[in-house]
Design a protein around this motif. Structure first.
Motif, mmCIF file in Angstrom:
data_model
loop_
_atom_site.group_PDB
_atom_site.id
_atom_site.type_symbol
_atom_site.label_atom_id
_atom_site.label_comp_id
_atom_site.label_asym_id
_atom_site.label_seq_id
_atom_site.Cartn_x
_atom_site.Cartn_y
_atom_site.Cartn_z
ATOM 1 N N ASN A 151 0.826 -1.209 0.000
ATOM 2 C CA ASN A 151 0.000 0.000 0.000
ATOM 3 C C ASN A 151 0.862 1.262 0.000
ATOM 4 O O ASN A 151 0.558 2.230 -0.703
ATOM 5 N N PHE A 152 1.924 1.250 0.800
ATOM 6 C CA PHE A 152 2.835 2.400 0.826
ATOM 7 C C PHE A 152 3.498 2.590 -0.531
ATOM 8 O O PHE A 152 3.614 3.715 -1.025
ATOM 9 N N LYS A 153 3.931 1.497 -1.145
ATOM 10 C CA LYS A 153 4.602 1.582 -2.442
ATOM 11 C C LYS A 153 3.675 2.171 -3.493
ATOM 12 O O LYS A 153 4.090 2.996 -4.306
ATOM 13 N N VAL A 154 2.401 1.773 -3.464
ATOM 14 C CA VAL A 154 1.450 2.232 -4.484
ATOM 15 C C VAL A 154 0.858 3.595 -4.138
ATOM 16 O O VAL A 154 0.816 4.493 -4.979
ATOM 17 N N PHE A 155 0.403 3.760 -2.885
ATOM 18 C CA PHE A 155 -0.333 4.967 -2.513
ATOM 19 C C PHE A 155 0.491 5.974 -1.719
ATOM 20 O O PHE A 155 -0.017 7.037 -1.364
ATOM 21 N N GLY A 156 1.752 5.643 -1.433
ATOM 22 C CA GLY A 156 2.611 6.569 -0.700
ATOM 23 C C GLY A 156 3.664 7.202 -1.571
ATOM 24 O O GLY A 156 3.781 8.429 -1.640
ATOM 25 N N ILE A 157 4.429 6.369 -2.258
ATOM 26 C CA ILE A 157 5.569 6.885 -3.022
ATOM 27 C C ILE A 157 5.129 7.766 -4.184
ATOM 28 O O ILE A 157 5.660 8.867 -4.374
ATOM 29 N N MET A 158 4.141 7.328 -4.967
ATOM 30 C CA MET A 158 3.704 8.114 -6.122
ATOM 31 C C MET A 158 3.122 9.475 -5.704
ATOM 32 O O MET A 158 3.544 10.509 -6.226
ATOM 33 N N PRO A 159 2.184 9.537 -4.738
ATOM 34 C CA PRO A 159 1.694 10.850 -4.308
ATOM 35 C C PRO A 159 2.783 11.740 -3.720
ATOM 36 O O PRO A 159 2.802 12.950 -3.966
ATOM 37 N N LEU A 160 3.694 11.157 -2.934
ATOM 38 C CA LEU A 160 4.804 11.947 -2.391
ATOM 39 C C LEU A 160 5.654 12.541 -3.511
ATOM 40 O O LEU A 160 6.070 13.704 -3.445
ATOM 41 N N THR A 161 5.903 11.741 -4.542
ATOM 42 C CA THR A 161 6.714 12.208 -5.669
ATOM 43 C C THR A 161 5.996 13.316 -6.435
ATOM 44 O O THR A 161 6.615 14.330 -6.807
ATOM 45 N N LEU A 162 4.695 13.160 -6.668
ATOM 46 C CA LEU A 162 3.930 14.200 -7.363
ATOM 47 C C LEU A 162 3.879 15.484 -6.536
ATOM 48 O O LEU A 162 4.032 16.592 -7.085
ATOM 49 N N LEU A 163 3.695 15.349 -5.227
ATOM 50 C CA LEU A 163 3.660 16.521 -4.347
ATOM 51 C C LEU A 163 5.013 17.226 -4.337
ATOM 52 O O LEU A 163 5.098 18.458 -4.451
ATOM 53 N N PHE A 164 6.087 16.440 -4.226
ATOM 54 C CA PHE A 164 7.428 17.026 -4.245
ATOM 55 C C PHE A 164 7.683 17.741 -5.574
ATOM 56 O O PHE A 164 8.232 18.841 -5.588
ATOM 57 N N SER A 165 7.277 17.132 -6.681
ATOM 58 C CA SER A 165 7.443 17.759 -7.997
ATOM 59 C C SER A 165 6.713 19.087 -8.061
ATOM 60 O O SER A 165 7.234 20.071 -8.603
ATOM 61 N N ALA A 166 5.496 19.136 -7.516
ATOM 62 C CA ALA A 166 4.716 20.382 -7.536
ATOM 63 C C ALA A 166 5.430 21.487 -6.768
ATOM 64 O O ALA A 166 5.395 22.658 -7.177
ATOM 65 N N PHE A 167 6.094 21.128 -5.677
ATOM 66 C CA PHE A 167 6.813 22.125 -4.890
ATOM 67 C C PHE A 167 8.050 22.674 -5.614
ATOM 68 O O PHE A 167 8.611 23.684 -5.198
ATOM 69 N N GLN A 168 8.476 22.021 -6.686
ATOM 70 C CA GLN A 168 9.647 22.489 -7.435
ATOM 71 C C GLN A 168 9.277 23.523 -8.506
ATOM 72 O O GLN A 168 10.158 24.150 -9.089
ATOM 73 N N VAL A 169 7.983 23.695 -8.766
ATOM 74 C CA VAL A 169 7.553 24.617 -9.820
ATOM 75 C C VAL A 169 8.076 26.039 -9.608
ATOM 76 O O VAL A 169 8.554 26.669 -10.561
ATOM 77 N N PRO A 170 8.025 26.609 -8.380
ATOM 78 C CA PRO A 170 8.560 27.971 -8.215
ATOM 79 C C PRO A 170 10.035 28.096 -8.613
ATOM 80 O O PRO A 170 10.439 29.092 -9.218
ATOM 81 N N VAL A 171 10.839 27.089 -8.289
ATOM 82 C CA VAL A 171 12.260 27.118 -8.680
ATOM 83 C C VAL A 171 12.385 27.083 -10.196
ATOM 84 O O VAL A 171 13.166 27.840 -10.791
ATOM 85 N N ILE A 172 11.605 26.220 -10.832
ATOM 86 C CA ILE A 172 11.650 26.109 -12.292
ATOM 87 C C ILE A 172 11.254 27.430 -12.937
ATOM 88 O O ILE A 172 11.922 27.918 -13.850
ATOM 89 N N MET A 173 10.179 28.037 -12.440
ATOM 90 C CA MET A 173 9.711 29.308 -13.006
ATOM 91 C C MET A 173 10.739 30.418 -12.798
ATOM 92 O O MET A 173 10.968 31.241 -13.688
ATOM 93 N N ARG A 174 11.360 30.432 -11.629
ATOM 94 C CA ARG A 174 12.308 31.500 -11.308
ATOM 95 C C ARG A 174 13.592 31.397 -12.124
ATOM 96 O O ARG A 174 14.223 32.396 -12.449
ATOM 97 N N HIS A 175 13.970 30.170 -12.497
ATOM 98 C CA HIS A 175 15.264 29.980 -13.168
ATOM 99 C C HIS A 175 15.143 29.632 -14.656
ATOM 100 O O HIS A 175 16.157 29.326 -15.291
ATOM 101 N N GLN A 176 13.925 29.696 -15.200
ATOM 102 C CA GLN A 176 13.780 29.435 -16.630
ATOM 103 C C GLN A 176 14.526 30.487 -17.431
ATOM 104 O O GLN A 176 14.540 31.663 -17.081
ATOM 105 N N ILE A 177 15.121 30.032 -18.516
ATOM 106 C CA ILE A 177 15.825 30.952 -19.414
ATOM 107 C C ILE A 177 14.801 31.563 -20.359
ATOM 108 O O ILE A 177 14.025 30.858 -20.996
ATOM 109 N N GLN A 178 14.806 32.885 -20.431
ATOM 110 C CA GLN A 178 13.900 33.606 -21.318
ATOM 111 C C GLN A 178 14.600 33.862 -22.649
ATOM 112 O O GLN A 178 15.762 34.242 -22.681
#
Length: 195
Positions: A151-178
């Motif tokens: 259950n942890f492997k299926v319902f823990g790791i994937m949501p944690l990874t998606l949540l962590f990825s979402a938290f990286q969006v501000p860094v990506i936006m701030r450092h994108q090359i224009q």
């Protein structure tokens, strides 16, 4: 490939593993997981004519540790697979940084363009996140039943990874090359279609 289809190809084998484990047990679930992971990778190849690095490495380890699990009839190997994979990814990222080669930029640089500071921040964060996932996996499989671990492997790791990825969006936006849009001369994010 659409993000939804990509997510389905990544999450599909886990869903097969979860359902088969619940119905027939871990050994059958492991065999089904191996088949589903291989099919998902083959479908990725069919759709994109390339093999993404992380799913390719993941498939190799699923086949290796799943094969050991079935051959030796020992569930330990499939349980430590996430630990081994996450520590491998973390070690690769940390080693790349130490050697002044940002592996995340090499792998993801075709998807988005960021300055070197942004790539470094993302790399360090992902490396430590992989270490955290490895530790969590060790705690869960050593402390709880096999079903709780599944259950942890299926319902823990994937949501944690998606949540962590979402938290990286501000860094990506701030450092994108224009870059300048050739049609209008106005700034546009790299990779954005000209208006």
């Amino acid at each position: 490939m659409s993000p939804i289809l990509r997510l389905a190809l990544e999450a599909g084998p886990l869903a097969v593993f979860f359902v088969t484990n619940n119905l027939y047990g871990l050994m059958t679930g492991t065999g089904a997981f191996m088949v589903a992971t291989t099919l998902a990778l083959a479908m990725s190849w069919q759709l994109e004519r390339r093999l993404p690095v992380m799913p390719l490495v993941g498939c190799f380890f699923v086949l290796l540790f799943g094969g050991l699990t079935l051959w030796l009839d020992d569930e330990l190997f499939i349980k430590i697979k996430p630990t081994a994979v996450n520590l491998l990814f973390a070690a690769a990222l940390f080693t790349g940084l130490a050697m002044k080669r940002n592996l995340m930029k090499i792998v993801m640089g075709t998807v988005m363009e960021m300055d070197d500071a942004g790539w470094r921040i993302l790399t360090v964060r992902w490396a430590w996140f992989f270490v955290l996932l490895a530790i969590l996996n060790e705690v869960v499989w050593r402390s709880f039943s096999t079903d709780v671990w599944v259950n942890f492997k299926v319902f823990g790791i994937m949501p944690l990874t998606l949540l962590f990825s979402a938290f990286q969006v501000p860094v990506i936006m701030r450092h994108q090359i224009q870059t300048n849009d050739p049609a209008t001369g106005s700034p546009a994010t790299a990779g954005e279609e000209p208006k």
